[in-house]
Design a protein around this motif. Sequence first.
Motif, PDB file in Angstrom:
ATOM      1  N   HIS A 395      -2.912   3.719   2.706  1.00  0.00           N
ATOM      2  CA  HIS A 395      -3.962   3.709   3.154  1.00  0.00           C
ATOM      3  C   HIS A 395      -3.923   5.565   3.469  1.00  0.00           C
ATOM      4  O   HIS A 395      -3.030   5.404   2.521  1.00  0.00           O
ATOM      5  CB  HIS A 395      -4.001   3.519   5.087  1.00  0.00           C
ATOM      6  CG  HIS A 395      -4.357   4.482   5.667  1.00  0.00           C
ATOM      7  ND1 HIS A 395      -4.627   5.546   6.156  1.00  0.00           N
ATOM      8  CD2 HIS A 395      -5.792   3.504   6.098  1.00  0.00           C
ATOM      9  CE1 HIS A 395      -5.981   5.635   6.547  1.00  0.00           C
ATOM     10  NE2 HIS A 395      -6.501   4.677   6.971  1.00  0.00           N
ATOM     11  N   PRO A 396      -5.578   6.410   2.667  1.00  0.00           N
ATOM     12  CA  PRO A 396      -4.898   7.310   2.166  1.00  0.00           C
ATOM     13  C   PRO A 396      -4.267   8.180   2.803  1.00  0.00           C
ATOM     14  O   PRO A 396      -3.770   9.216   2.668  1.00  0.00           O
ATOM     15  CB  PRO A 396      -6.441   7.463   2.759  1.00  0.00           C
ATOM     16  CG  PRO A 396      -7.560   6.150   2.313  1.00  0.00           C
ATOM     17  CD  PRO A 396      -6.758   5.621   2.757  1.00  0.00           C
ATOM     18  N   THR A 397      -4.231   8.519   4.742  1.00  0.00           N
ATOM     19  CA  THR A 397      -3.882   9.826   5.628  1.00  0.00           C
ATOM     20  C   THR A 397      -2.346   8.480   5.860  1.00  0.00           C
ATOM     21  O   THR A 397      -1.653   9.332   6.392  1.00  0.00           O
ATOM     22  CB  THR A 397      -4.346   9.702   6.998  1.00  0.00           C
ATOM     23  OG1 THR A 397      -5.303   8.514   7.088  1.00  0.00           O
ATOM     24  CG2 THR A 397      -5.904  10.653   5.775  1.00  0.00           C
ATOM     25  N   GLU A 398      -2.437   6.964   6.752  1.00  0.00           N
ATOM     26  CA  GLU A 398      -1.347   6.657   7.224  1.00  0.00           C
ATOM     27  C   GLU A 398      -0.229   6.432   6.318  1.00  0.00           C
ATOM     28  O   GLU A 398      -0.696   5.221   5.074  1.00  0.00           O
ATOM     29  CB  GLU A 398      -1.910   5.478   7.980  1.00  0.00           C
ATOM     30  CG  GLU A 398      -2.752   6.335   9.054  1.00  0.00           C
ATOM     31  CD  GLU A 398      -2.055   6.901  10.197  1.00  0.00           C
ATOM     32  OE1 GLU A 398      -0.975   7.212  10.561  1.00  0.00           O
ATOM     33  OE2 GLU A 398      -3.083   7.510  11.094  1.00  0.00           O
ATOM     34  N   GLY A 399       1.068   6.349   5.990  1.00  0.00           N
ATOM     35  CA  GLY A 399       1.666   6.327   4.998  1.00  0.00           C
ATOM     36  C   GLY A 399       1.811   5.308   5.230  1.00  0.00           C
ATOM     37  O   GLY A 399       3.406   4.861   4.430  1.00  0.00           O
ATOM     38  N   THR A 400       1.849   4.438   6.131  1.00  0.00           N
ATOM     39  CA  THR A 400       2.819   3.269   6.192  1.00  0.00           C
ATOM     40  C   THR A 400       2.010   2.041   6.611  1.00  0.00           C
ATOM     41  O   THR A 400       2.524   1.013   6.509  1.00  0.00           O
ATOM     42  CB  THR A 400       3.535   3.134   8.255  1.00  0.00           C
ATOM     43  OG1 THR A 400       2.777   3.349   8.529  1.00  0.00           O
ATOM     44  CG2 THR A 400       4.744   4.292   8.129  1.00  0.00           C
ATOM     45  N   ILE A 401       0.412   2.427   6.554  1.00  0.00           N
ATOM     46  CA  ILE A 401      -0.120   0.951   6.303  1.00  0.00           C
ATOM     47  C   ILE A 401      -0.731   0.436   5.117  1.00  0.00           C
ATOM     48  O   ILE A 401      -1.193   1.766   4.308  1.00  0.00           O
ATOM     49  CB  ILE A 401      -1.586   1.399   6.941  1.00  0.00           C
ATOM     50  CG1 ILE A 401      -0.909   1.593   7.944  1.00  0.00           C
ATOM     51  CG2 ILE A 401      -2.535  -0.386   6.835  1.00  0.00           C
ATOM     52  CD1 ILE A 401      -1.088   0.511   9.459  1.00  0.00           C
ATOM     53  N   LEU A 402      -0.264  -1.052   4.452  1.00  0.00           N
ATOM     54  CA  LEU A 402      -0.529  -1.471   2.745  1.00  0.00           C
ATOM     55  C   LEU A 402      -1.054  -2.556   2.950  1.00  0.00           C
ATOM     56  O   LEU A 402      -1.056  -3.245   3.875  1.00  0.00           O
ATOM     57  CB  LEU A 402       1.010  -1.982   2.735  1.00  0.00           C
ATOM     58  CG  LEU A 402       1.198  -2.080   1.466  1.00  0.00           C
ATOM     59  CD1 LEU A 402       0.609  -0.874   0.243  1.00  0.00           C
ATOM     60  CD2 LEU A 402       2.009  -2.867   0.519  1.00  0.00           C
ATOM     61  N   ALA A 403      -2.307  -2.372   2.094  1.00  0.00           N
ATOM     62  CA  ALA A 403      -3.184  -3.735   1.741  1.00  0.00           C
ATOM     63  C   ALA A 403      -2.527  -4.251   0.023  1.00  0.00           C
ATOM     64  O   ALA A 403      -2.229  -3.768   0.188  1.00  0.00           O
ATOM     65  CB  ALA A 403      -5.554  -3.322   1.835  1.00  0.00           C
ATOM     66  N   THR A 404      -3.230  -5.302   0.633  1.00  0.00           N
ATOM     67  CA  THR A 404      -2.539  -6.486  -0.093  1.00  0.00           C
ATOM     68  C   THR A 404      -3.375  -7.260  -0.283  1.00  0.00           C
ATOM     69  O   THR A 404      -4.059  -7.659   0.472  1.00  0.00           O
ATOM     70  CB  THR A 404      -1.145  -7.544  -0.316  1.00  0.00           C
ATOM     71  OG1 THR A 404      -1.045  -8.026   1.053  1.00  0.00           O
ATOM     72  CG2 THR A 404      -0.202  -6.193  -0.184  1.00  0.00           C
ATOM     73  N   GLY A 405      -3.989  -7.148  -1.891  1.00  0.00           N
ATOM     74  CA  GLY A 405      -4.708  -9.309  -2.227  1.00  0.00           C
ATOM     75  C   GLY A 405      -3.929  -9.782  -3.343  1.00  0.00           C
ATOM     76  O   GLY A 405      -3.658  -8.936  -4.360  1.00  0.00           O
TER      77      GLY A 405
END
Length: 632
Positions: A395-405
């Motif tokens: 995430h650009p600003t929330e450094g703990t959120i990760l998107a995976t595909g």
Amino acid sequence: MISSVIWVPQGVADPTPKRYEMSPAEIEMLEQQAEMEDQLEQDGDDDDDDDNADQEEEAIMGQRRKSTQKIVLPTIDPSTLPAELRMDDYSDDEDEVRDATVGNLLIPDEEEEEDDSDNENEDLVKEMEEVTNEEKNEEKNDDDLEDKDSDSDSDSDDSLEDAVDTREYTPVDVEGLEAMKLGTEGGQMFEDDQADLDDSSDVEDTNLKENDALILVAKTEEDFASLEVYVYEQVTGNLFVHHDIALPTFPLCLSHGTMNHEGNDGNYVAIGSFSPGIEVWNLDVLDALEPTFILGGEDTSAADDLMKLNMARASSGKALKKKKTSSNGGLKPGSHTDAVMSLAWNNVHRQVLASGSADCTVKVWDITQVSNTTNGGVAATFSHHRGKVQSLAWHPTEGTILATGAFDQTVALVDARTNDGSNVKKVKLPADCEAIAWDPFNSQYLSAASEDGTISCWDVRKFGQKPVWTFVAHEFGGVSDMSYNSQVPGMLATCAIDKTVALWDTYGPNATPQQSGSIARPHPCGQKEMGVGKLYSVSFYPSTPWLLGCGGGGNSLSIWDMSSEAAIQNRFGERINGGVSAAVEEEADTGLAQTEDFEAMMAAGDAATEKARDQVKKSKRNTKKKAHRKGR
């Protein structure tokens, strides 16, 4: 083939890169080698001293043996010698020896013999005088020849000095040549100045200018794999390879970072390949031979220790030990077990790097803990996918959120603060995921590109519901990659194996992001065939608004400068330089105020969230009781 293309943000790279930098392992190896050489020299000096002492002793003994030995000379019969060499027949009278011409002749016993000897003596004297005169004449002739030669040389010199020089020439401007550093006194070139000129020209070729844009290309050509660092001169439009790095295996993905394993700032790139290890290279070193550090991969610590041990044993003359197979399959602790297909460096927490692999796992690394022998720097491992993990995005600003595909036709949101994978949310895709990206101006929107050419966008605050919009970007071959422009709001680029790059405007008619349930979808703003074959990677330059780079099967990098595209300028020109409309900002603020924060939703298992839900339920019960009392 070019598998990945990314840009280096402006101002990150060192404008005066170094030619070479020794790694800690190389420094340690050189120190050990120096110690071993000193030890060998000391041992050699001791051996030489012993050898010299032995040689001196043998020489003395030999001389003693020679002095004690008796030399026996062969006996010669004097009668066999010529008359001149019969020393016993010569006179002992010194006066007669002085008068004699040749050592004084034999003393006659009789008068007749004395007369004969006198005649013989006179003949010998004459012969010797003749020989002496001939030698004197030869020496005189030689002196005459030398005098003639010297006279001729002096005459020729005199004639050259007196001759008039009729040659025509242009005088040399020595002062001008010296001012231009082209010559010295006498017209000879300055060797030191020439070396300085060569060094300065090399420095000018490698130094970076303020407006130079760096782009990284993961390239494979036949059996040779490399990382090429290109420089694009925005003023002149020149594109050239600044330097390259040879890689041991075929690269699959790249990610740029600004911190190393020691916590120091710099210019680094992480490379994922068919190997389970992740190599991190320093881009400010031109002739780098080894990566700065490696995450996971083959465990070489046992081999290094064995080599050091064998070097020590070899110096002492002991037998070398053989290599033993590692008990963990030859991989470092916490390493991936298959190819690394995706990487994402965290821009908020710069020491954090995420990796996705063909082993269906996602790992979060703390690069400052790479020397940890227990886990090798792995902070968390997630196994929520059942297919190969193709793409990652923080995430650009929330450094703990990760998107995976992944190739299981799902996109997931992971809370990286949990290392057990218990807090993961998923959505289904119509096909395998090829790429994911966050909207840099509206960070609540996450987009995913599928293998069938479909692109979908979700509001992660309502993740799990229907997407905000869905459309087919490329009908032939699907979407290979996608990229948002971080300088122009609403500008999205996609590429495909149909050899084209397409531009899209993700904002609606009122220059606002598309809303859920709206009929409108992203508007096509242009399509261009880049001329480099099938495209596998596309990326916007994050420091300027109108540069785009892409690459694919053609082994060539292509740059699209959109500053001269009239249609693109008319569509997006007013949005740059913070040109997000007031309606966009107002809509974003309203949406954030009315909807629960998506990070709070990710932390659904937290006690604070459970408490908030209990309060909501209690308020609802109170409302029902009041309504019931009013009904009475």
